[in-house]
Design a protein around this motif. Sequence first.
Motif: not given
Ligand SMILES: [Zn+2]
Length: 52
Positions: A12, A15, A42, A46
């Motif tokens: 991701c 994150c 993800c 996000c």
């Molecule tokens: Zn993420």
Amino acid sequence: MIDSVDEDEPDCQYCGLTVASTDERRVVTTIEEGTAIHTHFCSDDCLAAWKS
Ligand SMILES: [Zn+2]
């Protein structure tokens, strides 16, 4: 033995979680200088956080 995870299991962008571990994965494709750049997330959360 070396396993390459770069293409099959990207992280991701926001994150750092491996997107393969979620079924909410999102991919944003942008074109930079004629090359397609795939940015992975993800979740919608996000993606929204990255955009803002
Ligand atoms: Zn993420």
